[in-house]
Design a protein around this motif. Structure first.
Motif, PDB file in Angstrom:
ATOM      1  N   HIS A  73       0.821  -1.209   0.000  1.00 17.92           N
ATOM      2  CA  HIS A  73       0.000   0.000   0.000  1.00 17.92           C
ATOM      3  C   HIS A  73       0.857   1.262   0.000  1.00 17.92           C
ATOM      4  N   TYR A  74       1.931   1.268   0.782  1.00 16.13           N
ATOM      5  CA  TYR A  74       2.777   2.455   0.843  1.00 16.13           C
ATOM      6  C   TYR A  74       3.545   2.661  -0.455  1.00 16.13           C
ATOM      7  N   ASP A  75       3.815   1.565  -1.165  1.00 13.28           N
ATOM      8  CA  ASP A  75       4.432   1.694  -2.481  1.00 13.28           C
ATOM      9  C   ASP A  75       3.471   2.359  -3.461  1.00 13.28           C
ATOM     10  N   LEU A  76       2.183   2.054  -3.329  1.00 13.87           N
ATOM     11  CA  LEU A  76       1.177   2.702  -4.180  1.00 13.87           C
ATOM     12  C   LEU A  76       1.135   4.202  -3.905  1.00 13.87           C
ATOM     13  N   LEU A  77       1.148   4.570  -2.629  1.00  9.44           N
ATOM     14  CA  LEU A  77       1.143   5.988  -2.274  1.00  9.44           C
ATOM     15  C   LEU A  77       2.386   6.683  -2.830  1.00  9.44           C
ATOM     16  N   SER A  78       3.523   6.000  -2.750  1.00  5.08           N
ATOM     17  CA  SER A  78       4.758   6.560  -3.283  1.00  5.08           C
ATOM     18  C   SER A  78       4.671   6.742  -4.797  1.00  5.08           C
ATOM     19  N   ALA A  79       4.152   5.724  -5.491  1.00  6.25           N
ATOM     20  CA  ALA A  79       4.012   5.806  -6.946  1.00  6.25           C
ATOM     21  C   ALA A  79       3.038   6.910  -7.340  1.00  6.25           C
ATOM     22  N   PHE A  80       1.989   7.085  -6.544  1.00  6.32           N
ATOM     23  CA  PHE A  80       0.990   8.128  -6.777  1.00  6.32           C
ATOM     24  C   PHE A  80       1.658   9.504  -6.725  1.00  6.32           C
ATOM     25  N   GLN A  81       2.425   9.753  -5.666  1.00  6.64           N
ATOM     26  CA  GLN A  81       3.080  11.048  -5.533  1.00  6.64           C
ATOM     27  C   GLN A  81       4.122  11.271  -6.619  1.00  6.64           C
ATOM     28  N   LYS A  82       4.903  10.238  -6.911  1.00 10.93           N
ATOM     29  CA  LYS A  82       5.972  10.401  -7.902  1.00 10.93           C
ATOM     30  C   LYS A  82       5.419  10.603  -9.310  1.00 10.93           C
ATOM     31  N   SER A  83       4.251  10.013  -9.592  1.00  6.54           N
ATOM     32  CA  SER A  83       3.628  10.202 -10.903  1.00  6.54           C
ATOM     33  C   SER A  83       3.129  11.636 -11.063  1.00  6.54           C
ATOM     34  N   ILE A  84       2.550  12.192  -9.986  1.00  8.48           N
ATOM     35  CA  ILE A  84       2.118  13.589 -10.027  1.00  8.48           C
ATOM     36  C   ILE A  84       3.336  14.501 -10.144  1.00  8.48           C
ATOM     37  N   ARG A  85       4.368  14.210  -9.342  1.00  4.33           N
ATOM     38  CA  ARG A  85       5.597  15.007  -9.396  1.00  4.33           C
ATOM     39  C   ARG A  85       6.211  14.975 -10.793  1.00  4.33           C
ATOM     40  N   LEU A  95      -2.360  13.919  -0.914  1.00  7.31           N
ATOM     41  CA  LEU A  95      -2.648  15.067  -1.789  1.00  7.31           C
ATOM     42  C   LEU A  95      -2.201  16.370  -1.128  1.00  7.31           C
ATOM     43  N   SER A  96      -2.421  16.484   0.177  1.00  6.27           N
ATOM     44  CA  SER A  96      -2.005  17.688   0.899  1.00  6.27           C
ATOM     45  C   SER A  96      -0.486  17.823   0.881  1.00  6.27           C
ATOM     46  N   VAL A  97       0.210  16.717   1.079  1.00  4.91           N
ATOM     47  CA  VAL A  97       1.679  16.730   1.043  1.00  4.91           C
ATOM     48  C   VAL A  97       2.174  17.141  -0.338  1.00  4.91           C
ATOM     49  N   ILE A  98       1.619  16.523  -1.380  1.00  5.04           N
ATOM     50  CA  ILE A  98       2.031  16.801  -2.764  1.00  5.04           C
ATOM     51  C   ILE A  98       1.859  18.285  -3.091  1.00  5.04           C
ATOM     52  N   THR A  99       0.747  18.846  -2.646  1.00 10.34           N
ATOM     53  CA  THR A  99       0.429  20.240  -2.956  1.00 10.34           C
ATOM     54  C   THR A  99       1.531  21.182  -2.502  1.00 10.34           C
ATOM     55  N   TYR A 100       2.076  20.928  -1.315  1.00 11.87           N
ATOM     56  CA  TYR A 100       3.077  21.846  -0.774  1.00 11.87           C
ATOM     57  C   TYR A 100       4.513  21.368  -1.001  1.00 11.87           C
ATOM     58  N   GLU A 101       4.709  20.064  -1.130  1.00  8.69           N
ATOM     59  CA  GLU A 101       6.068  19.557  -1.346  1.00  8.69           C
ATOM     60  C   GLU A 101       6.482  19.662  -2.804  1.00  8.69           C
ATOM     61  N   ASP A 102       5.581  19.349  -3.721  1.00  5.66           N
ATOM     62  CA  ASP A 102       5.944  19.237  -5.138  1.00  5.66           C
ATOM     63  C   ASP A 102       5.435  20.379  -6.020  1.00  5.66           C
ATOM     64  N   ILE A 103       4.266  20.901  -5.721  1.00  8.55           N
ATOM     65  CA  ILE A 103       3.728  22.014  -6.504  1.00  8.55           C
ATOM     66  C   ILE A 103       4.240  23.325  -5.913  1.00  8.55           C
ATOM     67  N   GLY A 104       4.047  23.454  -4.616  1.00 11.97           N
ATOM     68  CA  GLY A 104       4.636  24.548  -3.860  1.00 11.97           C
ATOM     69  C   GLY A 104       4.362  25.923  -4.424  1.00 11.97           C
ATOM     70  N   LEU A 105       5.409  26.726  -4.497  1.00  6.15           N
ATOM     71  CA  LEU A 105       5.278  28.124  -4.901  1.00  6.15           C
ATOM     72  C   LEU A 105       5.078  28.297  -6.404  1.00  6.15           C
ATOM     73  N   ALA A 106       5.192  27.208  -7.153  1.00 10.52           N
ATOM     74  CA  ALA A 106       4.949  27.309  -8.594  1.00 10.52           C
ATOM     75  C   ALA A 106       3.474  27.551  -8.882  1.00 10.52           C
ATOM     76  N   ASN A 107       2.591  27.085  -7.990  1.00 11.20           N
ATOM     77  CA  ASN A 107       1.154  27.261  -8.184  1.00 11.20           C
ATOM     78  C   ASN A 107       0.463  27.240  -6.818  1.00 11.20           C
ATOM     79  N   PRO A 108       0.626  28.311  -6.030  1.00 14.40           N
ATOM     80  CA  PRO A 108       0.087  28.313  -4.657  1.00 14.40           C
ATOM     81  C   PRO A 108      -1.433  28.236  -4.597  1.00 14.40           C
ATOM     82  N   SER A 109      -2.111  28.501  -5.702  1.00 14.80           N
ATOM     83  CA  SER A 109      -3.579  28.406  -5.702  1.00 14.80           C
ATOM     84  C   SER A 109      -4.059  26.976  -5.502  1.00 14.80           C
TER      85      SER A 109
END
Length: 403
Positions: free
Chosen positions: A231-243, A270-284
């Motif tokens: 399950h944690y590998d799925l979460l990791s793959a989910f974040q890395k695919s968005i990143r 999703l909350s982590v991804i928003t601030y870790e990977d998208i961050g200041l590039a798209n704060p909206s």
């Protein structure tokens, strides 16, 4: 009383605990606490059905101390008052508390003095991350132990223990059916016990088969991929695919996580991804993700998949920047390495000699803010990933160059 199989099989000592060897194995921390007859307040957290309650019960059983059981959600303040009075009468007791993250302020204020002086020792249990969900006042008085997800082999040990017990006499079950239950329970041993017991008692001949299990629960078994990713590998793959901006892979792993039914993990990731990977590039995206999560919680299944799909597509295709995360991680690394210095005198609480920026043209005045030892230290490095961060870069450069 129709006691569930999971309760009947509850361990009475640490050696009977399935999994969690990093905590209860020989010479590990909880093992040694019990061995030395010494207990401190603690919080056990992790997914459902992986041993939190079992460890708590085994601890108090081996220590043979006065114990009370409360649920932070169900029990009221009067119940807590009774526990405090009993603790005074017995000169100490252990309080096992489920759903400790739900403890409200009134109950916290009641307990805190007795946690402080050791009259009450808490063993709290929660499925929520205590660093996010539990009041710091309670958290600071407890040791926090994270339980690990049970492996397939550990779940299988539990199932075979149930099969060999006195509670399922005459059961017939093959290895293929055991493997199917292991996959279906997704690491939740309590769920495996409940499913096995129900299949046993709904069978006319005490024979449990894959078909009989499917009649009880027709949700497809959660099948790992060919490499055995969990399950944690799925979460990791989910974040890395968005990143990595692969929208199709992002949606695929979202679907896998939806099928697993772990929506809390989806929302948190999703909350982590928003601030870790998208961050200041798209704060909206921060407010958008929070709004999507709120919509999901109101809608429930099956409609919640729609806002999830919307926000995942937008996250995947959004510009990316990790500059804020890199900056704060560098700060934390410096502090951990001993770079915690005295605040400059002119910006401390007395503020003698402080220049008030609002009194200056443009709202900015050149003065030192970092400690003397870090005066030239640079933490934030802007990226050219979006118009927004370019504006931040311009402001940053302008301020740095102001004389």
């Amino acid at each position: 009383m129709n006691e569930p199989l999971a309760n009947k099989l509850k361990p009475t000592k640490l050696s009977e605990i399935i999994g969690q060897s990093h905590l209860v194995g020989k010479n590990k921390i909880i093992y040694n606490l019990v061995k030395n007859k010494k207990l401190f307040s603690m919080i056990l957290y992790g997914k459902p059905g992986i041993g939190k309650t079992s460890i708590a019960y085994a601890i108090v059983n081996e220590l043979d101390e006065k114990v009370r059981y409360l649920n932070a959600t169900i029990n009221n303040k009067k119940d807590f008052d009774i526990v405090v009075e009993e603790a005074k009468m017995y000169k100490g007791l252990i309080l096992i508390m489920d759903e400790i993250h739900r403890l409200n302020k009134d109950k916290q204020d009641l307990l805190l003095p007795y946690l402080e002086n050791g009259l009450i020792t808490i063993i709290g249990m929660t499925t929520s991350n205590p660093y996010h969900s539990i009041n710091p006042a309670i958290r600071s008085r407890c040791q926090i132990f994270e339980l690990k997800e049970l492996t397939k082999d550990e779940i299988k040990i539990g199932i075979k223990r149930a099969i060999d017990s006195e509670y399922l006499k005459g059961i017939e079950i093959d290895d293929e059916t055991i493997d199917y239950i292991v996959k279906l329970c997704n690491g939740d041993l309590r769920y495996a016990y409940n499913l096995l017991e129900l299949a046993f008692y709904t069978s006319s001949n005490k024979k449990v088969t894959i078909d009989s299990v499917k009649e009880i629960n027709n949700k497809p078994a959660y099948i790992d991929d060919k490499d055995g990713d969990g399950h944690y590998d799925l979460l990791s793959a989910f974040q890395k695919s968005i990143r990595g901006s692969d929208v199709d892979a992002s949606l695929y792993y979202l679907g896998r996580l939806i099928n697993a039914g772990d929506f809390d993990s989806i929302y948190r990731r999703l909350s982590v991804i928003t601030y870790e990977d998208i961050g200041l590039a798209n704060p909206s995206m921060g407010p958008k993700v929070m709004a999507a999560i709120s919509a999901c919680e109101r809608l429930g299944m099956p409609e919640l998949v729609i806002p999830l799909s919307n926000v995942v597509i937008e996250l995947a295709l959004s510009p990316k920047s990790n500059s804020a995360n890199v900056a704060i991680q560098t700060v934390l690394e410096d502090i951990e390495n001993g770079h915690a210095y005295r605040v400059p005198k002119h910006i401390n609480s007395t503020a003698f000699g402080y220049k008030y920026p609002h009194n200056y043209k443009g709202g900015y005045v050149k003065q030192q803010y970092l400690p003397d030892e870090l005066i030239n230290r640079k933490y934030y490095t802007p990226k050219d990933t979006s118009k927004y961060e370019l504006l931040l870069k311009e402001a940053y450069t302008k301020i740095k160059n102001t004389k």
